[in-house]
Design a protein around this motif. Structure first.
Motif, PDB file in Angstrom:
ATOM      1  N   THR A  83       0.853  -1.181   0.000  1.00 47.28           N
ATOM      2  CA  THR A  83       0.000   0.000   0.000  1.00 47.28           C
ATOM      3  C   THR A  83       0.896   1.240   0.000  1.00 47.28           C
ATOM      4  OG1 THR A  83      -0.076   0.176   2.409  1.00 47.28           O
ATOM      5  CG2 THR A  83      -1.766  -1.220   1.348  1.00 47.28           C
ATOM      6  N   TYR A  84       0.304   2.389  -0.273  1.00 46.73           N
ATOM      7  CA  TYR A  84       1.080   3.627  -0.241  1.00 46.73           C
ATOM      8  C   TYR A  84       1.653   3.847   1.156  1.00 46.73           C
ATOM      9  CZ  TYR A  84      -0.598   5.196  -4.848  1.00 46.73           C
ATOM     10  OH  TYR A  84      -0.847   5.329  -6.183  1.00 46.73           O
ATOM     11  N   ALA A  85       0.878   3.521   2.180  1.00 44.66           N
ATOM     12  CA  ALA A  85       1.343   3.715   3.562  1.00 44.66           C
ATOM     13  C   ALA A  85       2.536   2.818   3.863  1.00 44.66           C
ATOM     14  CB  ALA A  85       0.206   3.447   4.538  1.00 44.66           C
ATOM     15  N   ALA A 124       5.516   4.086   2.005  1.00 42.26           N
ATOM     16  CA  ALA A 124       5.994   5.306   2.658  1.00 42.26           C
ATOM     17  C   ALA A 124       6.855   4.976   3.869  1.00 42.26           C
ATOM     18  CB  ALA A 124       4.810   6.184   3.068  1.00 42.26           C
ATOM     19  N   SER A 141       2.704   9.204   2.831  1.00 34.98           N
ATOM     20  CA  SER A 141       1.903   8.586   1.766  1.00 34.98           C
ATOM     21  C   SER A 141       1.709   9.527   0.585  1.00 34.98           C
ATOM     22  CB  SER A 141       0.545   8.147   2.298  1.00 34.98           C
ATOM     23  OG  SER A 141       0.695   7.093   3.205  1.00 34.98           O
ATOM     24  N   ASP A 145       2.610   9.020  -3.363  1.00 27.92           N
ATOM     25  CA  ASP A 145       1.639   9.281  -4.415  1.00 27.92           C
ATOM     26  C   ASP A 145       2.232  10.223  -5.464  1.00 27.92           C
ATOM     27  OD1 ASP A 145      -0.909   9.263  -5.726  1.00 27.92           O
ATOM     28  OD2 ASP A 145      -1.384  11.175  -4.757  1.00 27.92           O
TER      29      ASP A 145
END
Length: 166
Positions: A128-130, A133, A140, A144
C-alpha cells in the motif's frame, strides 16, 4: 497480523522451520527491491541475507507494529543505502550500451532512485502507499506524488506504445 509475522512468532517460540517459511515468502522480492538500489544481484543477495540475519540476531527489534515484509524492506533499504555510501558507486555506461537504454526492460532503471523504489514497492511488491511510505521514510502523499511523476517520466521514456502499459 500477516502470515510472515505469524511465522516469525512461531520462530520466536522455538519453531526453526518457521524461519524457512519467512525466507521462502519474502527473500526473492527483497533481493529484487535491494537490487534496484545497488544494481548488483550478488550484493543485493548479501544485503538481503544480512537483513534476515537481523531478525535472528536482534529478535527484539521487530515489534509487530508493521507487517514483517514492511520491516524487512525498511531494513533492506537502509542496508542498501549504507552499502552505496561505503562503496561510493558510480555507474558509467558505454556509449554503445546507452543506445539500447530506452527499451521497456531498462526504463525503470532510468528513473531517479526514489521514483523507481516507489514503483517497485507499490506495483511489483503490491504494498500500500502507507507501507511503501514507511519503507522509504516518506509520507503517503509523497509516495503518491513520486508515482505520478514516475508514470509521466516512464511515459516519456517509453513513448506512445508505453502509454498502453500505464
Amino acid at each position: 497480523m500477516d502470515a510472515a509475522a505469524n511465522s516469525y512468532r512461531r520462530f520466536l517460540d522455538g519453531d526453526e522451520s518457521a524461519f524457512e517459511e519467512i525466507m521462502q515468502e519474502l527473500f526473492c522480492g527483497l533481493v529484487f527491491f535491494i537490487n534496484g538500489f545497488v544494481h548488483d544481484p550478488h550484493a543485493a543477495e548479501d544485503i538481503a541475507i544480512d537483513a534476515f540475519s537481523d531478525l535472528v540476531v536482534h529478535r527484539h527489534r521487530y515489534n509487530f507494529r508493521v507487517s514483517l515484509k514492511t520491516y524487512l524492506y525498511m531494513v533492506g533499504r537502509s542496508r542498501a543505502l549504507d552499502y552505496l555510501r561505503r562503496r561510493r558507486i558510480l555507474r558509467f555506461t558505454e556509449l554503445s550500451e546507452a543506445h539500447g537504454l530506452a527499451d521497456d526492460s531498462a526504463a525503470l532503471a532510468q528513473l531517479p532512485r526514489d521514483m523507481a523504489a516507489a514503483v517497485r514497492l507499490v506495483y511489483f511488491e503490491e504494498m500500500t502507499y502507507a507501507e511503501a511510505a514507511r519503507v522509504m521514510g516518506k509520507k503517503s502523499k509523497q509516495v503518491d506524488n513520486l508515482l505520478y511523476r514516475a508514470k509521466r517520466e516512464l511515459q516519456s521514456i517509453l513513448g506512445e506504445e508505453g502509454m498502453e502499459l500505464l
